[in-house]
Design a protein around this motif. Structure first.
Motif, PDB file in Angstrom:
ATOM      1  N   ASP A 125      52.582  45.110 -32.882  1.00  0.00           N
ATOM      2  CA  ASP A 125      52.323  45.365 -31.513  1.00  0.00           C
ATOM      3  C   ASP A 125      52.937  44.366 -30.566  1.00  0.00           C
ATOM      4  OD1 ASP A 125      50.459  47.366 -32.412  1.00  0.00           O
ATOM      5  OD2 ASP A 125      48.952  45.638 -32.924  1.00  0.00           O
ATOM      6  N   LYS A 126      53.145  43.068 -31.019  1.00  0.00           N
ATOM      7  CA  LYS A 126      53.866  42.247 -30.355  1.00  0.00           C
ATOM      8  C   LYS A 126      54.946  42.439 -29.945  1.00  0.00           C
ATOM      9  CE  LYS A 126      50.301  38.872 -31.807  1.00  0.00           C
ATOM     10  NZ  LYS A 126      50.051  37.914 -32.712  1.00  0.00           N
ATOM     11  N   LEU A 127      55.847  42.843 -30.931  1.00  0.00           N
ATOM     12  CA  LEU A 127      57.400  43.147 -31.222  1.00  0.00           C
ATOM     13  C   LEU A 127      57.809  44.315 -30.440  1.00  0.00           C
ATOM     14  CD1 LEU A 127      58.416  41.845 -34.666  1.00  0.00           C
ATOM     15  CD2 LEU A 127      59.252  41.007 -32.302  1.00  0.00           C
ATOM     16  N   ARG A 134      62.122  48.882 -32.722  1.00  0.00           N
ATOM     17  CA  ARG A 134      61.400  49.787 -33.599  1.00  0.00           C
ATOM     18  C   ARG A 134      60.920  49.266 -35.180  1.00  0.00           C
ATOM     19  NH1 ARG A 134      64.828  52.760 -37.506  1.00  0.00           N
ATOM     20  NH2 ARG A 134      67.014  51.709 -37.477  1.00  0.00           N
ATOM     21  N   ALA A 135      59.777  49.645 -35.330  1.00  0.00           N
ATOM     22  CA  ALA A 135      59.233  49.015 -36.431  1.00  0.00           C
ATOM     23  C   ALA A 135      59.293  49.691 -37.676  1.00  0.00           C
ATOM     24  CB  ALA A 135      57.444  49.187 -36.332  1.00  0.00           C
ATOM     25  N   GLY A 136      59.949  51.027 -37.466  1.00  0.00           N
ATOM     26  CA  GLY A 136      60.166  51.775 -39.040  1.00  0.00           C
ATOM     27  C   GLY A 136      61.596  51.556 -39.360  1.00  0.00           C
ATOM     28  N   LEU A 137      61.830  51.104 -40.568  1.00  0.00           N
ATOM     29  CA  LEU A 137      63.047  51.128 -40.951  1.00  0.00           C
ATOM     30  C   LEU A 137      63.045  51.897 -42.544  1.00  0.00           C
ATOM     31  CD1 LEU A 137      64.247  47.430 -40.584  1.00  0.00           C
ATOM     32  CD2 LEU A 137      64.621  49.239 -39.053  1.00  0.00           C
ATOM     33  N   SER A 138      64.236  52.535 -42.783  1.00  0.00           N
ATOM     34  CA  SER A 138      64.208  53.207 -44.406  1.00  0.00           C
ATOM     35  C   SER A 138      64.370  52.023 -45.185  1.00  0.00           C
ATOM     36  CB  SER A 138      65.408  54.122 -44.485  1.00  0.00           C
ATOM     37  OG  SER A 138      66.704  53.324 -44.378  1.00  0.00           O
ATOM     38  N   GLY A 251      47.872  38.023 -26.706  1.00  0.00           N
ATOM     39  CA  GLY A 251      48.079  39.284 -26.394  1.00  0.00           C
ATOM     40  C   GLY A 251      49.366  39.717 -26.903  1.00  0.00           C
ATOM     41  N   ASN A 252      50.137  40.456 -26.110  1.00  0.00           N
ATOM     42  CA  ASN A 252      51.295  41.004 -26.971  1.00  0.00           C
ATOM     43  C   ASN A 252      52.642  40.505 -26.284  1.00  0.00           C
ATOM     44  OD1 ASN A 252      49.998  42.819 -28.853  1.00  0.00           O
ATOM     45  ND2 ASN A 252      49.159  43.834 -27.401  1.00  0.00           N
ATOM     46  N   ALA A 253      52.840  40.906 -25.311  1.00  0.00           N
ATOM     47  CA  ALA A 253      54.133  40.302 -24.387  1.00  0.00           C
ATOM     48  C   ALA A 253      53.989  39.006 -24.375  1.00  0.00           C
ATOM     49  CB  ALA A 253      54.413  41.132 -23.252  1.00  0.00           C
ATOM     50  N   VAL A 254      52.993  38.403 -23.911  1.00  0.00           N
ATOM     51  CA  VAL A 254      52.879  37.251 -23.581  1.00  0.00           C
ATOM     52  C   VAL A 254      53.092  36.106 -24.766  1.00  0.00           C
ATOM     53  CG1 VAL A 254      51.209  37.191 -21.563  1.00  0.00           C
ATOM     54  CG2 VAL A 254      50.280  37.128 -23.850  1.00  0.00           C
ATOM     55  N   VAL A 363      47.841  50.224 -27.376  1.00  0.00           N
ATOM     56  CA  VAL A 363      47.641  48.970 -27.033  1.00  0.00           C
ATOM     57  C   VAL A 363      48.470  48.704 -25.577  1.00  0.00           C
ATOM     58  CG1 VAL A 363      47.079  47.734 -29.146  1.00  0.00           C
ATOM     59  CG2 VAL A 363      49.614  47.704 -28.221  1.00  0.00           C
ATOM     60  N   SER A 364      47.829  47.722 -24.796  1.00  0.00           N
ATOM     61  CA  SER A 364      48.774  47.599 -23.640  1.00  0.00           C
ATOM     62  C   SER A 364      49.289  46.378 -23.886  1.00  0.00           C
ATOM     63  CB  SER A 364      47.460  47.165 -22.362  1.00  0.00           C
ATOM     64  OG  SER A 364      48.173  46.440 -21.318  1.00  0.00           O
ATOM     65  N   PHE A 365      50.825  46.477 -23.755  1.00  0.00           N
ATOM     66  CA  PHE A 365      51.622  45.316 -23.883  1.00  0.00           C
ATOM     67  C   PHE A 365      51.516  44.225 -22.941  1.00  0.00           C
ATOM     68  CE2 PHE A 365      54.199  48.883 -25.621  1.00  0.00           C
ATOM     69  CZ  PHE A 365      53.877  48.438 -27.163  1.00  0.00           C
TER      70      PHE A 365
END
Length: 425
Positions: A125-127, A134-138, A251-254, A363-365
């Protein structure tokens, strides 16, 4: 016709018996395939919570979870591989600066991470607050990035320990999350299946942690270390304090912003201390002789961060999301900050939109909390204690009500508490 019936396995554990290897192999496989129903596995999970498991049972259960899916092959990666897992806390952004730092020291860090649920934040969520990331990699992308960049933080693929994914969701709604055999096997099945050669565990203890009690945390750490060794993964665990949030940002962005401060050679002292402590353990486990403090100050870890973010489609130089509304909680009495309750702060950040109640919730970034004080600071009436940030003003009153007692002010300075509590290897 199966040689086992789920009800017989449930009864055996309910009555305090040790499950056989064959029983464990069958029930994990049958549950993964849908032969054993959710209500039956719920009963077995509760029996395990109440009756426990022997070390041999836990080892076999973990092996069965790994065998339910694929095991990644990292043999093409020429650097030594080492990973870190945290049991989760408030303000725990350590994975963000740690992964590129250890990569900059010569290791390959295959960091499969998760999303937040409740008051504990999720690394993905933070990233995802970074534009384009993007979180998804093959599996092929994962291995290639490990070799080229040395650092990957991404979501686990569907093929990795699918039994754990089913059981994890079930434990969450059946009151069996606290079962140490199930926690240990859940964490270690994913980490072993990931293919890493070494693993460092950060087991949090305190109000904002999953484990409130140091003895239970120690038991969990020992269990996981033994599981790692049984599967030829060099494993060490640190017990670390989670009564107070880590750093100043929740939080996320913070938390991404605070991680960037650390990578730039600054940042809060506790975040830097834990990042370096874990980096030293990871490098030792990987057999590498490097000084992470010097590498951090050199700027090489920041370069590694930017390469990692770009490799996953992100723009490391793009501005991060900011919340539309802020509210400051101020001191109503003068004195010394005795404590800051990590759980209360985490719940307040969750109420502001930084976390989720259900896995499918967004979530709110930009939402979160900035601590304006730390334990030991002197405050006067009217001084800012917490800054609450949210995109929805309607969330502020509930968050304020929850956060109101989070910062405890007294007339006496608190006794210093160590961040690092114990080391188990």
């Amino acid at each position: 016709m199966s040689e086992f019936a789920a009800v017989d396995v449930i009864r055996a554990k309910r009555d305090g018996h040790t499950l056989s290897d064959a029983q464990i192999d069958w029930v994990v496989d049958a549950y993964t395939k849908g032969v054993v129903a959710d209500e039956q596995m719920s009963a077995l999970a509760m029996a395990i919570l109440l009756r426990g498991m022997t070390p041999a049972e836990i080892a076999r259960w973990t092996a069965a979870m790994i065998a339910s899916g694929e095991r990644l092959d990292l043999s093409a990666v020429t650097r030594p591989t080492v990973d870190k897992h945290s049991t989760g806390g408030v303000g725990d952004k350590i994975t963000l600066p740690l992964t590129p730092l250890v990569a900059a020291c010569g290791a390959a860090v295959p960091q499969l991470s998760g999303r937040g649920l409740g008051h504990t934040g999720g690394t993905l969520d933070k990233l995802e607050s970074i534009p384009g990331w993007r979180a998804g990699l093959s599996n092929d992308e994962f291995v290639r990035q490990l070799q080229d960049v040395g650092a990957v933080i991404c979501a686990a693929g569907d093929g990795l320990a699918p039994a754990d994914r089913k059981l994890y969701a079930l434990r969450d709604v059946t009151g069996t999350v606290e079962a140490i055999p199930l926690i240990a096997s859940s964490i270690m099945s994913k980490k072993i299946a990931e293919g890493t050669g070494a693993l460092v565990l950060d087991v949090k203890v305190g109000t904002g942690a999953f484990m409130k009690d140091v003895d239970m945390a120690r038991e969990l750490a020992r269990t996981m270390v033994e599981l790692g060794k049984a599967h030829q993964v060099r494993t060490v665990a640190l017990l670390t304090d989670m009564n107070t949030p880590l750093g100043l940002a929740i939080g996320n962005a913070v938390e991404v912003e605070e991680s960037l401060e650390v990578l730039a050679g600054g940042g809060p002292a506790d975040v830097v201390e834990l990042t370096l402590a874990l980096a030293r353990e990871m490098l030792a486990a990987a057999g590498l002789d490097a000084d992470p403090e010097k590498v951090l100050q050199s700027g090489a870890a920041m370069d590694s961060w930017k390469a990692m973010i770009r490799a996953q489609g992100g723009d490391p130089d793009a501005p991060l999301p900011t919340a539309r509304e802020t509210e400051v909680l101020r001191a109503t009495t003068a004195g010394v900050v005795e404590s800051i309750d990590a759980l209360e702060v985490g719940l307040a950040a969750w109420r502001l939109g930084a976390g989720r109640a259900r896995k499918e919730d967004p979530v709110s970034f930009g939402a979160g909390i900035m601590l304006k004080v730390r334990p030991g600071d002197t405050v006067a009436v009217g001084d800012p204690l917490l800054e609450l940030r949210t995109d929805e003003g309607s969330r502020i009153s509930a968050a304020l009500a929850g956060a109101d007692g989070a910062v405890r002010i007294s007339q006496n300075a608190p006794a210093p508490t160590p961040l690092l509590i114990d080391r188990i290897a």
